[in-house]
Design a protein around this motif. Structure first.
Motif, PDB file in Angstrom:
ATOM      1  N   GLU A   1       0.680  -1.297   0.021  1.00 41.57           N
ATOM      2  CA  GLU A   1       0.005   0.038  -0.077  1.00 41.57           C
ATOM      3  C   GLU A   1       1.077   1.360  -0.005  1.00 41.57           C
ATOM      4  OE1 GLU A   1      -2.658  -0.277   3.032  1.00 41.57           O
ATOM      5  OE2 GLU A   1      -3.858  -1.897   2.368  1.00 41.57           O
ATOM      6  N   ASP A   2       1.954   1.272   0.687  1.00 35.37           N
ATOM      7  CA  ASP A   2       3.070   2.459   0.917  1.00 35.37           C
ATOM      8  C   ASP A   2       3.470   2.651  -0.487  1.00 35.37           C
ATOM      9  OD1 ASP A   2       2.590   2.888   3.376  1.00 35.37           O
ATOM     10  OD2 ASP A   2       4.230   1.813   4.032  1.00 35.37           O
ATOM     11  N   ARG A   3       3.775   1.553  -1.238  1.00 37.45           N
ATOM     12  CA  ARG A   3       4.454   1.667  -2.640  1.00 37.45           C
ATOM     13  C   ARG A   3       3.420   2.202  -3.470  1.00 37.45           C
ATOM     14  NH1 ARG A   3       7.595  -3.927  -4.210  1.00 37.45           N
ATOM     15  NH2 ARG A   3       9.115  -3.843  -2.457  1.00 37.45           N
ATOM     16  N   LEU A   4       2.117   1.725  -3.388  1.00 39.13           N
ATOM     17  CA  LEU A   4       1.027   2.189  -4.172  1.00 39.13           C
ATOM     18  C   LEU A   4       0.727   3.557  -4.094  1.00 39.13           C
ATOM     19  CD1 LEU A   4      -1.190   1.209  -6.366  1.00 39.13           C
ATOM     20  CD2 LEU A   4      -2.678   0.907  -4.237  1.00 39.13           C
ATOM     21  N   ASN A   5       0.725   4.178  -2.828  1.00 37.71           N
ATOM     22  CA  ASN A   5       0.692   5.445  -2.748  1.00 37.71           C
ATOM     23  C   ASN A   5       1.758   6.119  -3.463  1.00 37.71           C
ATOM     24  OD1 ASN A   5      -1.702   5.458  -1.279  1.00 37.71           O
ATOM     25  ND2 ASN A   5      -0.676   5.049   0.626  1.00 37.71           N
ATOM     26  N   THR A   6       3.047   5.839  -3.170  1.00 36.28           N
ATOM     27  CA  THR A   6       4.151   6.454  -3.952  1.00 36.28           C
ATOM     28  C   THR A   6       3.943   6.473  -5.443  1.00 36.28           C
ATOM     29  OG1 THR A   6       5.741   5.818  -1.955  1.00 36.28           O
ATOM     30  CG2 THR A   6       6.610   6.377  -4.230  1.00 36.28           C
TER      31      THR A   6
ATOM     32  N   SER B   1       1.527   8.997  -6.557  1.00 36.84           N
ATOM     33  CA  SER B   1       1.665  10.459  -6.386  1.00 36.84           C
ATOM     34  C   SER B   1       2.687  10.593  -7.654  1.00 36.84           C
ATOM     35  CB  SER B   1       2.770  10.653  -5.264  1.00 36.84           C
ATOM     36  OG  SER B   1       1.891  10.521  -4.137  1.00 36.84           O
ATOM     37  N   ALA B   2       3.521   9.739  -8.059  1.00 30.89           N
ATOM     38  CA  ALA B   2       4.539  10.149  -9.285  1.00 30.89           C
ATOM     39  C   ALA B   2       3.668   9.992 -10.481  1.00 30.89           C
ATOM     40  CB  ALA B   2       5.623   8.867  -9.240  1.00 30.89           C
ATOM     41  N   ILE B   3       2.597   9.411 -10.679  1.00 31.42           N
ATOM     42  CA  ILE B   3       1.567   9.274 -11.981  1.00 31.42           C
ATOM     43  C   ILE B   3       1.089  10.477 -11.818  1.00 31.42           C
ATOM     44  CG2 ILE B   3      -0.603   8.252 -12.856  1.00 31.42           C
ATOM     45  CD1 ILE B   3       0.599   5.569 -12.002  1.00 31.42           C
ATOM     46  N   GLN B   4       0.559  10.880 -10.743  1.00 30.60           N
ATOM     47  CA  GLN B   4      -0.258  12.245 -10.920  1.00 30.60           C
ATOM     48  C   GLN B   4       0.601  13.455 -11.048  1.00 30.60           C
ATOM     49  OE1 GLN B   4      -1.942  13.267  -6.799  1.00 30.60           O
ATOM     50  NE2 GLN B   4      -3.290  14.881  -7.935  1.00 30.60           N
ATOM     51  N   LEU B   5       1.790  13.451 -10.507  1.00 37.34           N
ATOM     52  CA  LEU B   5       2.843  14.474 -11.247  1.00 37.34           C
ATOM     53  C   LEU B   5       3.117  14.311 -12.472  1.00 37.34           C
ATOM     54  CD1 LEU B   5       4.696  16.554 -10.202  1.00 37.34           C
ATOM     55  CD2 LEU B   5       6.358  15.122  -9.613  1.00 37.34           C
TER      56      LEU B   5
ATOM     57  N   ILE C   1       9.639  20.717  -9.134  1.00 40.97           N
ATOM     58  CA  ILE C   1       8.690  19.349  -8.359  1.00 40.97           C
ATOM     59  C   ILE C   1       8.542  19.675  -7.039  1.00 40.97           C
ATOM     60  CG2 ILE C   1      10.768  18.007  -7.877  1.00 40.97           C
ATOM     61  CD1 ILE C   1       9.191  15.803  -8.786  1.00 40.97           C
ATOM     62  N   ALA C   2       9.605  20.340  -6.384  1.00 40.17           N
ATOM     63  CA  ALA C   2       9.514  20.646  -4.611  1.00 40.17           C
ATOM     64  C   ALA C   2       8.526  21.498  -4.621  1.00 40.17           C
ATOM     65  CB  ALA C   2      11.074  20.959  -4.283  1.00 40.17           C
ATOM     66  N   SER C   3       8.078  22.376  -5.269  1.00 36.72           N
ATOM     67  CA  SER C   3       6.878  23.266  -4.942  1.00 36.72           C
ATOM     68  C   SER C   3       5.570  22.564  -5.410  1.00 36.72           C
ATOM     69  CB  SER C   3       7.082  24.498  -5.995  1.00 36.72           C
ATOM     70  OG  SER C   3       6.788  23.877  -7.399  1.00 36.72           O
TER      71      SER C   3
ATOM     72  N   ARG D   1       1.904  14.342   1.277  1.00 33.61           N
ATOM     73  CA  ARG D   1       1.538  13.025   1.308  1.00 33.61           C
ATOM     74  C   ARG D   1       2.994  12.202   1.022  1.00 33.61           C
ATOM     75  NH1 ARG D   1      -3.314  11.284  -2.243  1.00 33.61           N
ATOM     76  NH2 ARG D   1      -2.998   9.384  -1.465  1.00 33.61           N
ATOM     77  N   SER D   2       2.633  11.128   1.761  1.00 32.54           N
ATOM     78  CA  SER D   2       3.777  10.138   1.522  1.00 32.54           C
ATOM     79  C   SER D   2       3.686   8.978   0.836  1.00 32.54           C
ATOM     80  CB  SER D   2       4.787   9.897   2.734  1.00 32.54           C
ATOM     81  OG  SER D   2       4.018   9.758   3.894  1.00 32.54           O
TER      82      SER D   2
END
Length: 127
Positions: free
Chosen positions: A90-95, A98-102, A119-121, A126-127
């Motif tokens: 689940e942690d990997r999925l959240n990561t 987030s990457a896909i959304q970005l 990217i930092a801005s 969320r982690s």
């Protein structure tokens, strides 16, 4: 018939029942030996008493039940390990989400020919 009863007694005490539940009782000994209970309580009283004495001398649960308990403990350990594995997934999925959304935001920004922000801005915390 005595040999049947003695063999059944050894199987029950060894935790390897063939016909019965494995419970260490006179009734289950009769089932295991494939004889009537009355034969143990009336005809072969000495074997019944021998069985009961051997049961009293055994420590703890019969081997059949001890094996079931150890199987249960193994299942509990496996379940705990699977829960930890699922939490990691689940942690990997959240990561990854987030990457896909970005990446989607960057693609949309590039399609509109807007400048891409650092990217930092864009991090949401969320982690």
């Amino acid at each position: 018939m005595r040999q049947q009863i003695l063999a059944a007694m050894d199987r029950l005490l060894g935790g390897e029942p063939l016909r019965s539940t494995g419970r260490l009782s006179v009734s289950q000994l009769a089932v295991e030996a494939d004889v009537g209970r009355w034969q143990l309580t009336h005809q072969h009283v000495d074997l019944k008493e021998l069985f009961q004495a051997r049961v009293r001398n055994t420590d703890g649960a019969p081997a059949a039940f001890a094996r079931q308990l150890s199987d249960y403990d193994k299942l509990k350990r496996d379940h705990t390990a699977l829960l930890a594995h699922c939490a990691e997934l689940e942690d990997r999925l959240n990561t990854y989400a987030s990457a896909i959304q970005l990446l989607v935001l960057e693609r949309d920004a590039a399609a509109r020919k807007a400048p891409v922000a650092d990217i930092a801005s864009r991090r949401t915390g969320r982690s």
